[in-house]
Design a protein around this motif. Structure first.
Motif, PDB file in Angstrom:
ATOM      1  N   GLU A 207       0.814  -1.210   0.000  1.00 35.07           N
ATOM      2  CA  GLU A 207       0.000   0.000   0.000  1.00 35.07           C
ATOM      3  C   GLU A 207       0.856   1.272   0.000  1.00 35.07           C
ATOM      4  OE1 GLU A 207      -3.610   2.095  -0.100  1.00 35.07           O
ATOM      5  OE2 GLU A 207      -3.202  -0.030  -0.360  1.00 35.07           O
ATOM      6  N   ARG A 208       1.971   1.254   0.707  1.00 37.81           N
ATOM      7  CA  ARG A 208       2.787   2.460   0.809  1.00 37.81           C
ATOM      8  C   ARG A 208       4.112   2.364   0.079  1.00 37.81           C
ATOM      9  NH1 ARG A 208       5.107   5.391   6.388  1.00 37.81           N
ATOM     10  NH2 ARG A 208       6.360   6.973   5.276  1.00 37.81           N
ATOM     11  N   TRP A 209       4.762   1.199   0.134  1.00 41.23           N
ATOM     12  CA  TRP A 209       6.152   1.108  -0.282  1.00 41.23           C
ATOM     13  C   TRP A 209       6.303   0.289  -1.562  1.00 41.23           C
ATOM     14  CZ3 TRP A 209       9.216   4.226   2.431  1.00 41.23           C
ATOM     15  CH2 TRP A 209       8.886   4.510   3.776  1.00 41.23           C
ATOM     16  N   LYS A 210       7.382   0.601  -2.268  1.00 37.74           N
ATOM     17  CA  LYS A 210       7.777  -0.203  -3.427  1.00 37.74           C
ATOM     18  C   LYS A 210       9.275  -0.463  -3.350  1.00 37.74           C
ATOM     19  CE  LYS A 210       7.987  -0.316  -8.473  1.00 37.74           C
ATOM     20  NZ  LYS A 210       7.766   0.473  -9.715  1.00 37.74           N
ATOM     21  N   LEU A 211       9.627  -1.729  -3.261  1.00 39.20           N
ATOM     22  CA  LEU A 211      11.023  -2.162  -3.261  1.00 39.20           C
ATOM     23  C   LEU A 211      11.325  -2.748  -4.639  1.00 39.20           C
ATOM     24  CD1 LEU A 211      13.597  -2.720  -1.399  1.00 39.20           C
ATOM     25  CD2 LEU A 211      12.714  -5.066  -1.271  1.00 39.20           C
ATOM     26  N   LEU A 212      12.449  -2.382  -5.213  1.00 36.39           N
ATOM     27  CA  LEU A 212      12.786  -2.938  -6.515  1.00 36.39           C
ATOM     28  C   LEU A 212      14.291  -3.057  -6.698  1.00 36.39           C
ATOM     29  CD1 LEU A 212      12.418  -0.271  -9.330  1.00 36.39           C
ATOM     30  CD2 LEU A 212      12.003   0.314  -6.953  1.00 36.39           C
ATOM     31  N   HIS A 213      14.635  -3.925  -7.637  1.00 33.11           N
ATOM     32  CA  HIS A 213      16.028  -4.070  -8.073  1.00 33.11           C
ATOM     33  C   HIS A 213      16.003  -4.057  -9.595  1.00 33.11           C
ATOM     34  CE1 HIS A 213      19.876  -6.572  -8.668  1.00 33.11           C
ATOM     35  NE2 HIS A 213      20.228  -5.339  -8.329  1.00 33.11           N
ATOM     36  N   PRO A 214      16.149  -2.889 -10.213  1.00 29.91           N
ATOM     37  CA  PRO A 214      15.998  -2.752 -11.665  1.00 29.91           C
ATOM     38  C   PRO A 214      17.266  -3.143 -12.413  1.00 29.91           C
ATOM     39  CG  PRO A 214      16.405  -0.613 -10.695  1.00 29.91           C
ATOM     40  CD  PRO A 214      16.371  -1.593  -9.549  1.00 29.91           C
ATOM     41  N   SER A 215      17.573  -4.435 -12.405  1.00 33.07           N
ATOM     42  CA  SER A 215      18.854  -4.904 -12.936  1.00 33.07           C
ATOM     43  C   SER A 215      18.828  -5.190 -14.431  1.00 33.07           C
ATOM     44  CB  SER A 215      19.305  -6.155 -12.163  1.00 33.07           C
ATOM     45  OG  SER A 215      18.242  -7.059 -11.982  1.00 33.07           O
ATOM     46  N   GLY A 216      17.665  -4.983 -15.107  1.00 33.91           N
ATOM     47  CA  GLY A 216      17.643  -5.049 -16.554  1.00 33.91           C
ATOM     48  C   GLY A 216      16.924  -6.249 -17.108  1.00 33.91           C
ATOM     49  N   PHE A 217      15.843  -6.016 -17.862  1.00 32.14           N
ATOM     50  CA  PHE A 217      15.069  -7.121 -18.417  1.00 32.14           C
ATOM     51  C   PHE A 217      15.891  -7.967 -19.390  1.00 32.14           C
ATOM     52  CE2 PHE A 217      12.657  -8.743 -22.052  1.00 32.14           C
ATOM     53  CZ  PHE A 217      11.899  -9.690 -21.397  1.00 32.14           C
ATOM     54  N   GLY A 218      16.697  -7.340 -20.212  1.00 31.19           N
ATOM     55  CA  GLY A 218      17.395  -8.058 -21.266  1.00 31.19           C
ATOM     56  C   GLY A 218      18.532  -8.938 -20.808  1.00 31.19           C
ATOM     57  N   LYS A 219      18.826  -8.934 -19.522  1.00 29.84           N
ATOM     58  CA  LYS A 219      19.925  -9.728 -18.986  1.00 29.84           C
ATOM     59  C   LYS A 219      19.394 -11.013 -18.349  1.00 29.84           C
ATOM     60  CE  LYS A 219      22.306  -5.409 -17.800  1.00 29.84           C
ATOM     61  NZ  LYS A 219      22.856  -4.605 -16.691  1.00 29.84           N
ATOM     62  N   GLN A 220      20.259 -12.034 -18.285  1.00 27.98           N
ATOM     63  CA  GLN A 220      19.868 -13.286 -17.649  1.00 27.98           C
ATOM     64  C   GLN A 220      20.268 -13.351 -16.182  1.00 27.98           C
ATOM     65  OE1 GLN A 220      20.490 -16.896 -19.836  1.00 27.98           O
ATOM     66  NE2 GLN A 220      20.400 -15.876 -21.810  1.00 27.98           N
ATOM     67  N   GLY A 221      20.968 -12.354 -15.703  1.00 25.14           N
ATOM     68  CA  GLY A 221      21.370 -12.292 -14.312  1.00 25.14           C
ATOM     69  C   GLY A 221      22.023 -10.955 -14.040  1.00 25.14           C
ATOM     70  N   PHE A 222      22.617 -10.815 -12.864  1.00 31.08           N
ATOM     71  CA  PHE A 222      23.315  -9.581 -12.516  1.00 31.08           C
ATOM     72  C   PHE A 222      24.568  -9.940 -11.739  1.00 31.08           C
ATOM     73  CE2 PHE A 222      20.372 -10.497  -9.082  1.00 31.08           C
ATOM     74  CZ  PHE A 222      21.096 -10.253  -7.938  1.00 31.08           C
ATOM     75  N   GLN A 223      25.480  -9.000 -11.690  1.00 32.27           N
ATOM     76  CA  GLN A 223      26.753  -9.228 -11.021  1.00 32.27           C
ATOM     77  C   GLN A 223      26.739  -8.600  -9.629  1.00 32.27           C
ATOM     78  OE1 GLN A 223      29.209 -11.122 -12.434  1.00 32.27           O
ATOM     79  NE2 GLN A 223      27.751 -11.422 -14.121  1.00 32.27           N
ATOM     80  N   GLY A 224      27.399  -9.249  -8.686  1.00 38.42           N
ATOM     81  CA  GLY A 224      27.544  -8.696  -7.346  1.00 38.42           C
ATOM     82  C   GLY A 224      26.283  -8.788  -6.520  1.00 38.42           C
ATOM     83  N   GLN A 225      26.212  -7.948  -5.504  1.00 36.86           N
ATOM     84  CA  GLN A 225      25.072  -7.929  -4.600  1.00 36.86           C
ATOM     85  C   GLN A 225      23.969  -7.030  -5.156  1.00 36.86           C
ATOM     86  OE1 GLN A 225      24.752  -9.790  -1.712  1.00 36.86           O
ATOM     87  NE2 GLN A 225      26.615 -10.739  -2.556  1.00 36.86           N
ATOM     88  N   PRO A 226      22.704  -7.379  -4.887  1.00 40.05           N
ATOM     89  CA  PRO A 226      21.619  -6.530  -5.377  1.00 40.05           C
ATOM     90  C   PRO A 226      21.668  -5.149  -4.726  1.00 40.05           C
ATOM     91  CG  PRO A 226      20.780  -8.171  -3.834  1.00 40.05           C
ATOM     92  CD  PRO A 226      22.206  -8.541  -4.121  1.00 40.05           C
ATOM     93  N   LYS A 227      21.357  -4.123  -5.514  1.00 41.66           N
ATOM     94  CA  LYS A 227      21.301  -2.751  -5.027  1.00 41.66           C
ATOM     95  C   LYS A 227      19.834  -2.323  -5.017  1.00 41.66           C
ATOM     96  CE  LYS A 227      25.886  -1.764  -6.905  1.00 41.66           C
ATOM     97  NZ  LYS A 227      26.675  -0.934  -7.855  1.00 41.66           N
ATOM     98  N   PHE A 228      19.208  -2.575  -3.870  1.00 39.15           N
ATOM     99  CA  PHE A 228      17.778  -2.321  -3.760  1.00 39.15           C
ATOM    100  C   PHE A 228      17.477  -0.824  -3.776  1.00 39.15           C
ATOM    101  CE2 PHE A 228      18.279  -6.404  -1.388  1.00 39.15           C
ATOM    102  CZ  PHE A 228      17.576  -7.212  -2.282  1.00 39.15           C
ATOM    103  N   GLU A 229      16.345  -0.481  -4.377  1.00 37.07           N
ATOM    104  CA  GLU A 229      15.804   0.864  -4.292  1.00 37.07           C
ATOM    105  C   GLU A 229      14.456   0.787  -3.593  1.00 37.07           C
ATOM    106  OE1 GLU A 229      15.665   2.732  -8.127  1.00 37.07           O
ATOM    107  OE2 GLU A 229      17.670   2.010  -8.672  1.00 37.07           O
ATOM    108  N   LEU A 230      14.141   1.824  -2.814  1.00 34.61           N
ATOM    109  CA  LEU A 230      12.881   1.868  -2.080  1.00 34.61           C
ATOM    110  C   LEU A 230      12.228   3.218  -2.309  1.00 34.61           C
ATOM    111  CD1 LEU A 230      11.040   0.401   0.076  1.00 34.61           C
ATOM    112  CD2 LEU A 230      12.263   1.792   1.788  1.00 34.61           C
ATOM    113  N   TYR A 231      10.926   3.182  -2.609  1.00 33.82           N
ATOM    114  CA  TYR A 231      10.177   4.413  -2.829  1.00 33.82           C
ATOM    115  C   TYR A 231       8.915   4.402  -1.972  1.00 33.82           C
ATOM    116  CZ  TYR A 231      13.332   4.931  -6.735  1.00 33.82           C
ATOM    117  OH  TYR A 231      14.475   5.042  -7.494  1.00 33.82           O
TER     118      TYR A 231
END
Length: 593
Positions: free
Chosen positions: A411-435
């Protein structure tokens, strides 16, 4: 729906974010069952409507529908095609359904999944789909195998893709479509054809006295953009489509450098959709069916270019709001107040349970849903939103990757990790964003560092969800297999839409199809050869068996007949050779003798 059809194994549901059946606060079911018309455009985006304050585009019919409808103002979809369609049809997250990507065999939905069409058929509805299915082109995954009694659809994810019928490629005008599994040539622009067929279906169902469920998932304004309605294209070519012509809202401005030629073509396609929506609404009025028909308009994902999205961030493929927010207008005169605006987060998974309750049809007892019914909220009987978190995750690849390109929204928060649709994975630790999307709906301020406890709580909810959907069935992310030689399909066309790529990028230059042979016997193979390639011989591999044939560059097909096959699972591939490196064939048509 076949009552013996296997349903996903029963899960232990200890989490609070999965709601299995109809809202306990539901109102009384209707005395008579309403008809349903569900319209969904492809790659349109939330800002491509006049009613959404777009000052350039002309969509008078959809705008009028919006004025007569209740709105779900925070409605979420996936950022790309197939996942949204799987969620919409089943009321379940697409990771439960094996449909996890848009091509390469990962846009096929598990046949045991139960669709809204199957449930409504059992309740006496006539069911029809007209447009884009994108959940499997071959038995047992076609729309006609999943509850739609009438299916007029193109293959694959769009016209202009490797699933096009040979010698009918890229034909938005005068397309070759599949009518109940058989190719048929049609006259006219594709959107007009879909709506022509839908109107005939509506009229015949009405004449027969049957309630109907019409699913109109148009492939427009999905690219390619080479063929658009000419009069509307001329209209938009004359308009100033520059970024400075749109409202300069706070948030994320439209990039100044845009392809205005492409935008004019996209707007022309949307304008044609609007005309056809008007045709449906007008015909419902003529038949005096408007009061008895639920009409829904929505989009499948964000827009297919960086254009006006009301100041939101992102577009198709993004897990920011611009990529996963859709308009959602639902009209049912006398039932859903036209002035009603529901601000609670809702999603594609909620459409099935909401419609079933509106139609007075029970959810099958053994069917676990992720969506909830919003019927009582839409009728104005309930004002308090259900506390829950909605999860959206999509990216390329053969299976999901934890934290890769996801969003979680409560209801209030949105957590995301926008690491890219076109990729099959990501490198390193996730860098979360919160709004804080209540105070910052346009996602302008990342407050993750200031709210570590919120990040931790939402991350835990995501982890529980990710583990749960991944354990829906054994080998949950294995792609479904195409069935050859069954009584349900005279011949099967294998295309690069459904092959498992073994070499190359994109659609791939080499691949194989994973199939199940339904019956032992003799089979004929027609190999549809790649154009402009030197070739002298073809090689067909069925498992470890190799069958050779002769050909030349003047032929489009090569027939290999009377090939003995035994029942079971096998991989199929075929190549042409001609002095250079072997080249895989374009398509294979398989039929049992």
């Amino acid at each position: 729906m076949n009552l013996l059809k296997p349903v996903a194994s029963i899960l232990i549901c200890l989490t609070t974010f999965i709601v299995g059946t109809i809202d306990s606060h539901a109102g009384e079911p209707p005395a008579t069952r309403p008809n349903v018309v569900l319209i969904m455009t492809d790659d349109q985006g939330i800002g491509d409507l006049g009613v959404m304050h777009n000052p350039i585009i002309e969509t008078p019919n959809i705008d009028a529908l919006a004025g007569q409808s209740a709105w779900l103002t925070r409605f979420y979809v996936h950022p790309v095609c197939t996942p949204t369609r799987a969620c919409l049809m089943t009321g379940r997250y697409n990771y439960r359904t094996r449909a996890i990507d848009t091509y390469l065999g990962r846009a096929m939905m598990e046949p045991s999944e139960v669709t809204i069409a199957e449930i409504l058929v059992d309740a006496g509805y006539a069911t029809g789909i007209f447009g884009k299915w994108h959940l499997g082109d071959c038995y047992p995954m076609r729309a006609m195998d999943q509850g739609f009694q009438t299916a007029v659809v193109h293959r694959g994810g769009g016209i202009g893709q490797p699933s096009d019928p040979l010698q009918a490629e890229r034909q938005y005008t005068n397309p070759t479509l599949m009518r109940n599994g058989a190719p048929e040539h049609f006259e006219g622009y594709c959107t007009d054809v879909y709506y022509d067929e839908a109107l005939r279906f509506i009229e015949s169902s009405h004449a027969a006295g049957r309630p109907f469920f019409v699913y109109l998932p148009d492939n427009c304004p999905h690219g390619p953009f080479h063929d658009v309605p000419q009069d509307l294209y001329e209209l938009y070519k004359q308009k100033n489509l520059s970024a400075d012509q749109f409202p300069q809202q706070k948030g994320h401005p439209i990039p100044e450098r845009q392809n205005l030629e492409t935008l004019a073509r996209i707007y022309a396609m949307i304008g044609n959709v609007d005309r056809n929506v008007g045709r449906v609404l007008h015909r419902l009025d003529q038949l005096q069916m408007a009061k008895d028909t639920i009409v829904i308009f929505m989009c499948d994902n964000g827009p297919n270019s960086q254009r006006y999205v009301m100041g939101m961030r992102g577009h198709k493929g993004s897990v920011y709001e611009g990529g996963i927010r859709s308009p959602f207008f639902v009209r049912w005169p006398g039932k859903f107040p036209a002035a009603l605006r529901l601000d609670q987060p809702a999603a594609h998974i909620d459409v099935l349970p909401t419609l079933l309750e509106a139609c007075g049809v029970n959810v099958p007892q053994d069917l676990q849903l992720d969506g909830i019914s919003l019927y009582s909220s839409l009728t104005g009987q309930r004002s308090e939103p259900t506390e829950r978190t909605i999860f959206i995750q999509s990216h390329r690849g053969n299976q999901p990757v934890r934290y890769h390109h996801f969003a979680a929204r409560n209801e209030r928060w949105k957590l995301l990790h926008p690491s890219g649709f076109g990729k099959q994975g990501f490198q390193g630790q996730p860098k979360f964003e919160l709004y804080d999307v209540q105070s910052d709906p346009l996602e302008t301020r990342d407050v993750a560092a200031q709210n570590p406890q919120v990040v931790a709580e939402m991350r835990q909810a995501y982890d529980e969800w990710f583990d749960d959907v991944g354990n829906t069935r054994p080998n949950n992310y294995d792609p479904p297999r195409i069935v050859l030689g069954s009584q349900h399909e005279d011949s099967t066309v294998l295309t690069r839409q459904d092959w498992r790529r073994t070499k190359g990028n994109g659609w791939g230059t080499a691949g194989r199809w994973l199939v199940t042979i339904a019956e032992t016997g003799a089979y004929d193979f027609r190999l549809r050869l790649p154009r402009n390639q030197p070739r002298q011989q073809v090689q067909l591999y069925v498992g470890d068996d190799l069958i050779r044939g002769e050909t030349d560059s003047s032929r489009l097909n090569c027939d290999l007949q009377n090939i003995p096959l035994e029942t079971g699972d096998v991989a199929i591939r075929a190549q042409c050779t001609g002095g250079g490196e072997p080249v895989d064939v374009y398509q294979i048509e398989v039929s049992k003798r």
